[in-house]
Motif scaffolding. Structure first.
Motif, PDB file in Angstrom:
ATOM      1  N   ALA A  74       0.837  -1.210   0.000  1.00 39.31           N
ATOM      2  CA  ALA A  74       0.000   0.000   0.000  1.00 39.31           C
ATOM      3  C   ALA A  74       0.869   1.257   0.000  1.00 39.31           C
ATOM      4  O   ALA A  74       0.545   2.239  -0.678  1.00 39.31           O
ATOM      5  N   ALA A  75       1.974   1.218   0.726  1.00 40.18           N
ATOM      6  CA  ALA A  75       2.890   2.360   0.749  1.00 40.18           C
ATOM      7  C   ALA A  75       3.494   2.592  -0.634  1.00 40.18           C
ATOM      8  O   ALA A  75       3.599   3.738  -1.100  1.00 40.18           O
ATOM      9  N   TRP A  76       3.900   1.505  -1.303  1.00 36.83           N
ATOM     10  CA  TRP A  76       4.453   1.584  -2.653  1.00 36.83           C
ATOM     11  C   TRP A  76       3.431   2.176  -3.626  1.00 36.83           C
ATOM     12  O   TRP A  76       3.739   3.089  -4.391  1.00 36.83           O
ATOM     13  N   ARG A  77       2.211   1.654  -3.581  1.00 35.40           N
ATOM     14  CA  ARG A  77       1.179   2.132  -4.499  1.00 35.40           C
ATOM     15  C   ARG A  77       0.796   3.583  -4.216  1.00 35.40           C
ATOM     16  O   ARG A  77       0.428   4.317  -5.139  1.00 35.40           O
ATOM     17  N   ALA A  78       0.888   4.014  -2.985  1.00 41.58           N
ATOM     18  CA  ALA A  78       0.598   5.414  -2.666  1.00 41.58           C
ATOM     19  C   ALA A  78       1.626   6.348  -3.309  1.00 41.58           C
ATOM     20  O   ALA A  78       1.298   7.478  -3.680  1.00 41.58           O
ATOM     21  N   ILE A  79       2.844   5.869  -3.465  1.00 34.54           N
ATOM     22  CA  ILE A  79       3.915   6.676  -4.065  1.00 34.54           C
ATOM     23  C   ILE A  79       3.794   6.710  -5.584  1.00 34.54           C
ATOM     24  O   ILE A  79       3.875   7.781  -6.198  1.00 34.54           O
ATOM     25  N   VAL A  80       3.608   5.550  -6.211  1.00 37.48           N
ATOM     26  CA  VAL A  80       3.630   5.485  -7.689  1.00 37.48           C
ATOM     27  C   VAL A  80       2.245   5.456  -8.330  1.00 37.48           C
ATOM     28  O   VAL A  80       2.086   5.870  -9.476  1.00 37.48           O
ATOM     29  N   GLY A  81       1.256   4.969  -7.625  1.00 32.71           N
ATOM     30  CA  GLY A  81      -0.085   4.803  -8.181  1.00 32.71           C
ATOM     31  C   GLY A  81      -0.718   6.054  -8.766  1.00 32.71           C
ATOM     32  O   GLY A  81      -1.387   5.979  -9.797  1.00 32.71           O
ATOM     33  N   PRO A  82      -0.537   7.227  -8.158  1.00 30.39           N
ATOM     34  CA  PRO A  82      -1.169   8.434  -8.702  1.00 30.39           C
ATOM     35  C   PRO A  82      -0.720   8.791 -10.127  1.00 30.39           C
ATOM     36  O   PRO A  82      -1.389   9.578 -10.800  1.00 30.39           O
ATOM     37  N   PHE A  83       0.369   8.213 -10.587  1.00 28.56           N
ATOM     38  CA  PHE A  83       0.885   8.517 -11.922  1.00 28.56           C
ATOM     39  C   PHE A  83       0.361   7.567 -13.000  1.00 28.56           C
ATOM     40  O   PHE A  83       0.485   7.846 -14.186  1.00 28.56           O
ATOM     41  N   PHE A  84      -0.199   6.435 -12.599  1.00 29.49           N
ATOM     42  CA  PHE A  84      -0.602   5.411 -13.560  1.00 29.49           C
ATOM     43  C   PHE A  84      -1.731   5.895 -14.461  1.00 29.49           C
ATOM     44  O   PHE A  84      -2.737   6.416 -13.990  1.00 29.49           O
ATOM     45  N   ALA A  85      -1.587   5.651 -15.768  1.00 29.15           N
ATOM     46  CA  ALA A  85      -2.657   5.909 -16.719  1.00 29.15           C
ATOM     47  C   ALA A  85      -3.612   4.718 -16.753  1.00 29.15           C
ATOM     48  O   ALA A  85      -4.793   4.868 -17.058  1.00 29.15           O
ATOM     49  N   SER A  86      -3.076   3.544 -16.425  1.00 33.48           N
ATOM     50  CA  SER A  86      -3.846   2.298 -16.342  1.00 33.48           C
ATOM     51  C   SER A  86      -3.084   1.361 -15.420  1.00 33.48           C
ATOM     52  O   SER A  86      -1.885   1.575 -15.168  1.00 33.48           O
ATOM     53  N   PRO A  87      -3.734   0.332 -14.900  1.00 37.79           N
ATOM     54  CA  PRO A  87      -3.021  -0.598 -14.019  1.00 37.79           C
ATOM     55  C   PRO A  87      -1.852  -1.264 -14.762  1.00 37.79           C
ATOM     56  O   PRO A  87      -1.998  -1.634 -15.933  1.00 37.79           O
ATOM     57  N   PRO A  88      -0.705  -1.395 -14.111  1.00 41.73           N
ATOM     58  CA  PRO A  88       0.431  -2.053 -14.759  1.00 41.73           C
ATOM     59  C   PRO A  88       0.129  -3.522 -15.066  1.00 41.73           C
ATOM     60  O   PRO A  88      -0.641  -4.163 -14.359  1.00 41.73           O
ATOM     61  N   THR A  89       0.755  -4.022 -16.112  1.00 45.37           N
ATOM     62  CA  THR A  89       0.730  -5.449 -16.411  1.00 45.37           C
ATOM     63  C   THR A  89       1.945  -6.059 -15.721  1.00 45.37           C
ATOM     64  O   THR A  89       3.067  -5.604 -15.938  1.00 45.37           O
ATOM     65  N   VAL A  90       1.720  -7.058 -14.873  1.00 44.03           N
ATOM     66  CA  VAL A  90       2.814  -7.661 -14.098  1.00 44.03           C
ATOM     67  C   VAL A  90       2.867  -9.154 -14.381  1.00 44.03           C
ATOM     68  O   VAL A  90       1.841  -9.836 -14.310  1.00 44.03           O
ATOM     69  N   GLU A  91       4.064  -9.642 -14.711  1.00 49.08           N
ATOM     70  CA  GLU A  91       4.290 -11.064 -14.935  1.00 49.08           C
ATOM     71  C   GLU A  91       5.596 -11.460 -14.261  1.00 49.08           C
ATOM     72  O   GLU A  91       6.435 -10.614 -13.951  1.00 49.08           O
ATOM     73  N   HIS A  92       5.767 -12.767 -14.059  1.00 49.78           N
ATOM     74  CA  HIS A  92       6.957 -13.307 -13.414  1.00 49.78           C
ATOM     75  C   HIS A  92       7.681 -14.256 -14.361  1.00 49.78           C
ATOM     76  O   HIS A  92       7.031 -14.969 -15.130  1.00 49.78           O
ATOM     77  N   PHE A  93       9.010 -14.279 -14.263  1.00 50.16           N
ATOM     78  CA  PHE A  93       9.822 -15.067 -15.178  1.00 50.16           C
ATOM     79  C   PHE A  93      10.946 -15.794 -14.432  1.00 50.16           C
ATOM     80  O   PHE A  93      11.516 -15.235 -13.491  1.00 50.16           O
ATOM     81  N   ASP A  94      11.271 -16.999 -14.910  1.00 55.31           N
ATOM     82  CA  ASP A  94      12.448 -17.746 -14.491  1.00 55.31           C
ATOM     83  C   ASP A  94      13.541 -17.507 -15.518  1.00 55.31           C
ATOM     84  O   ASP A  94      13.261 -17.403 -16.723  1.00 55.31           O
ATOM     85  N   LEU A  95      14.776 -17.472 -15.092  1.00 55.56           N
ATOM     86  CA  LEU A  95      15.915 -17.296 -15.998  1.00 55.56           C
ATOM     87  C   LEU A  95      16.144 -18.579 -16.791  1.00 55.56           C
ATOM     88  O   LEU A  95      16.223 -19.673 -16.216  1.00 55.56           O
ATOM     89  N   LEU A  96      16.245 -18.455 -18.095  1.00 54.56           N
ATOM     90  CA  LEU A  96      16.558 -19.580 -18.975  1.00 54.56           C
ATOM     91  C   LEU A  96      18.032 -19.571 -19.357  1.00 54.56           C
ATOM     92  O   LEU A  96      18.699 -20.586 -19.297  1.00 54.56           O
ATOM     93  N   ALA A  97      18.563 -18.414 -19.747  1.00 52.47           N
ATOM     94  CA  ALA A  97      19.958 -18.302 -20.165  1.00 52.47           C
ATOM     95  C   ALA A  97      20.397 -16.854 -20.024  1.00 52.47           C
ATOM     96  O   ALA A  97      19.570 -15.942 -19.989  1.00 52.47           O
ATOM     97  N   LYS A  98      21.705 -16.639 -19.950  1.00 54.25           N
ATOM     98  CA  LYS A  98      22.246 -15.280 -19.914  1.00 54.25           C
ATOM     99  C   LYS A  98      23.642 -15.280 -20.494  1.00 54.25           C
ATOM    100  O   LYS A  98      24.308 -16.314 -20.538  1.00 54.25           O
ATOM    101  N   SER A  99      24.095 -14.088 -20.902  1.00 55.64           N
ATOM    102  CA  SER A  99      25.448 -13.962 -21.437  1.00 55.64           C
ATOM    103  C   SER A  99      26.434 -13.837 -20.282  1.00 55.64           C
ATOM    104  O   SER A  99      26.065 -13.492 -19.169  1.00 55.64           O
ATOM    105  N   GLU A 100      27.648 -14.124 -20.551  1.00 55.93           N
ATOM    106  CA  GLU A 100      28.694 -14.012 -19.508  1.00 55.93           C
ATOM    107  C   GLU A 100      29.227 -12.621 -19.400  1.00 55.93           C
ATOM    108  O   GLU A 100      29.263 -11.818 -20.156  1.00 55.93           O
TER     109      GLU A 100
END
Length: 100
Positions: A74-100
């Motif tokens: 709630a504290a986080w949303r009070a800080i950033v929420g007033p700027f949103f034009a629409s609710p953010p799209t949030v997804e989660h990901f596992d790492l598959l590969a990365k460069s060295e």
């Protein structure tokens, strides 16, 4: 480690204010959350009202339960929420590969 990716669209013309607000919220609220491992924020070039927020968590529950069900959310949303034009799209990901 889990990546939370939030695609954020803010109200037009509020980028300067939002730049300050999101950094404040990340450093004062999210950085203290259980399982928090770091973050990155990218701003749109072609779409200046678009931001990609990447937060790294030890595990999925650190975000979906420990943070989202805490007063810190709630504290986080009070800080950033007033700027949103629409609710953010949030997804989660596992790492598959990365460069060295």
């Amino acid at each position: 480690m889990i990546l939370e990716l939030a695609d954020i669209r803010i109200q037009a013309g509020r980028q300067v204010e939002f730049d300050v607000a999101i950094q404040h919220g990340l450093n004062s609220v999210i950085a203290h959350a259980k399982g928090f491992c770091g973050y990155k924020v990218n701003k749109g070039i072609e779409s200046p009202d678009r931001y990609l927020l990447m937060i790294f968590w030890e595990n999925l529950e650190n975000h979906t339960v420990d943070f989202r069900e805490s007063p810190a959310f709630a504290a986080w949303r009070a800080i950033v929420g007033p700027f949103f034009a629409s609710p953010p799209t949030v997804e989660h990901f596992d790492l598959l590969a990365k460069s060295e």
